[in-house]
Design a protein around this motif. Structure first.
Motif, short mmCIF file in Angstrom:
data_model
loop_
_atom_site.label_atom_id
_atom_site.label_comp_id
_atom_site.label_asym_id
_atom_site.label_seq_id
_atom_site.Cartn_x
_atom_site.Cartn_y
_atom_site.Cartn_z
N THR A 109 0.83 -1.21 0.00
CA THR A 109 0.00 0.00 0.00
C THR A 109 0.86 1.25 0.00
N ALA A 110 1.89 1.26 0.82
CA ALA A 110 2.79 2.41 0.87
C ALA A 110 3.52 2.59 -0.46
N MET A 111 3.92 1.50 -1.10
CA MET A 111 4.60 1.61 -2.39
C MET A 111 3.67 2.16 -3.45
N ARG A 112 2.44 1.71 -3.46
CA ARG A 112 1.47 2.25 -4.42
C ARG A 112 1.25 3.75 -4.18
N GLU A 113 1.20 4.13 -2.92
CA GLU A 113 1.04 5.55 -2.59
C GLU A 113 2.27 6.35 -3.02
N ALA A 114 3.45 5.79 -2.82
CA ALA A 114 4.68 6.46 -3.25
C ALA A 114 4.73 6.59 -4.77
N LEU A 115 4.31 5.55 -5.48
CA LEU A 115 4.25 5.61 -6.94
C LEU A 115 3.27 6.69 -7.39
N ALA A 116 2.13 6.78 -6.74
CA ALA A 116 1.13 7.78 -7.09
C ALA A 116 1.61 9.20 -6.77
N GLY A 117 2.60 9.31 -5.91
CA GLY A 117 3.12 10.61 -5.51
C GLY A 117 4.00 11.28 -6.55
N ASP A 118 4.24 10.61 -7.67
CA ASP A 118 5.03 11.20 -8.76
C ASP A 118 4.08 11.50 -9.91
N PRO A 119 3.64 12.75 -10.04
CA PRO A 119 2.67 13.07 -11.10
C PRO A 119 3.24 12.93 -12.51
N SER A 120 4.56 12.88 -12.64
CA SER A 120 5.14 12.74 -13.97
C SER A 120 5.22 11.28 -14.42
N LEU A 121 4.97 10.35 -13.50
CA LEU A 121 5.03 8.93 -13.83
C LEU A 121 3.74 8.50 -14.54
N ASP A 122 3.90 7.86 -15.68
CA ASP A 122 2.77 7.34 -16.43
C ASP A 122 1.92 6.44 -15.53
N ALA A 123 0.63 6.70 -15.46
CA ALA A 123 -0.26 5.97 -14.56
C ALA A 123 -0.29 4.47 -14.86
N ALA A 124 -0.26 4.11 -16.13
CA ALA A 124 -0.28 2.68 -16.48
C ALA A 124 1.01 2.00 -16.04
N LEU A 125 2.13 2.67 -16.22
CA LEU A 125 3.41 2.11 -15.77
C LEU A 125 3.43 2.00 -14.25
N ALA A 126 2.96 3.03 -13.56
CA ALA A 126 2.90 2.99 -12.09
C ALA A 126 2.04 1.82 -11.62
N ALA A 127 0.92 1.58 -12.29
CA ALA A 127 0.04 0.46 -11.92
C ALA A 127 0.74 -0.87 -12.17
N GLN A 128 1.44 -1.01 -13.28
CA GLN A 128 2.16 -2.26 -13.57
C GLN A 128 3.24 -2.51 -12.52
N ILE A 129 3.99 -1.49 -12.19
CA ILE A 129 5.04 -1.63 -11.17
C ILE A 129 4.42 -1.96 -9.83
N GLY A 130 3.36 -1.24 -9.47
CA GLY A 130 2.68 -1.49 -8.20
C GLY A 130 2.13 -2.90 -8.11
N ASP A 131 1.53 -3.39 -9.19
CA ASP A 131 0.98 -4.75 -9.21
C ASP A 131 2.10 -5.78 -9.01
N ALA A 132 3.19 -5.61 -9.74
CA ALA A 132 4.30 -6.57 -9.65
C ALA A 132 4.93 -6.55 -8.26
N LEU A 133 5.12 -5.37 -7.70
CA LEU A 133 5.71 -5.28 -6.36
C LEU A 133 4.77 -5.81 -5.29
N THR A 134 3.47 -5.63 -5.48
CA THR A 134 2.49 -6.19 -4.55
C THR A 134 2.57 -7.71 -4.56
N ARG A 135 2.64 -8.30 -5.75
CA ARG A 135 2.77 -9.76 -5.83
C ARG A 135 4.05 -10.24 -5.17
N MET A 136 5.13 -9.48 -5.36
CA MET A 136 6.40 -9.85 -4.74
C MET A 136 6.29 -9.78 -3.22
N ALA A 137 5.70 -8.71 -2.70
CA ALA A 137 5.54 -8.58 -1.25
C ALA A 137 4.68 -9.71 -0.69
#
Length: 147
Positions: A109-137
Motif C-alpha cells: 500500500t505504501a509503495m502504491r502511494e509512493a508511486l502515485a506521488g510522482d505526477p510525472s510517472l505514467d499511470a499505467a506504468l505505475a500500476a504495472q510496477i505497483g501490481d508486480a511489487l504487490t505480488r512480490m511482497a
C-alpha cells in the motif's frame, strides 16, 4: 546499442533495449531514487504504516538507498545492487525477517502511494510496477511449505 525485435518476432518497429525497460520508462536513476525516498518518508510519517516503520532501524537513509538500488536493477537499469550482493535472494532475506502478511500489505500500500506521488510517472506504468511489487511482497509473506 543494437536494436532488438519486440517479442523475438519480426516487428515493424525496432525497440532499443534501454528504451524498453521500465527503468528507462520511469526516467532513470533519479526518479527511482526519489521513489524510494518518498516511500520511506511516507512510512516514517504516516501512522497507518507504524508496524512497517517499527520493522526498520532508526535511520531510514541506508535502507532507502538500498531500495533504490534494488529497484534500479529490478526495473532493468544498472545491476550494481545485485553485483554488490552476490547470491542474495531478496525473497529469502525477507522471509528470515518474519515479513508477514500484515507487513506485506502495508509495504504494498505504501509503495502504491509512493508511486502515485510522482505526477510525472505514467499511470499505467505505475500500476504495472505497483501490481508486480504487490505480488512480490505477498510472495515474501507467504507461509513456507515444508516438503
Amino acid at each position: 546499442m543494437t536494436p532488438i525485435k519486440a517479442g523475438g518476432a519480426p516487428a515493424r518497429h525496432r525497440v532499443r533495449m534501454s528504451e524498453a525497460t521500465p527503468f528507462a520508462r520511469i526516467g532513470g536513476a533519479a526518479p527511482v531514487r526519489a521513489l524510494a525516498e518518498r516511500f520511506y518518508a511516507l512510512i516514517d510519517r504516516d501512522p497507518v504504516y507504524a508496524d512497517l516503520r517499527a520493522a526498520h532501524g532508526p535511520d531510514l537513509a541506508p535502507i532507502a538507498a538500498s531500495l533504490a538500488g534494488f529497484l534500479t536493477a529490478w526495473l532493468g537499469g544498472p545491476r550494481d545492487w545485485s553485483a554488490e550482493r552476490p547470491g542474495l535472494c531478496i525473497m529469502r532475506m525477507h522471509r528470515q525477517l518474519d515479513f508477514g502478511p500484515e507487513l506485506a500489505a502495508q509495504w504494498a500500500t505504501a509503495m502504491r502511494e509512493a508511486l502515485a506521488g510522482d505526477p510525472s510517472l505514467d499511470a499505467a506504468l505505475a500500476a504495472q510496477i505497483g501490481d508486480a511489487l504487490t505480488r512480490m511482497a505477498q510472495a515474501m509473506a507467504a507461509p513456507r511449505v515444508e516438503v
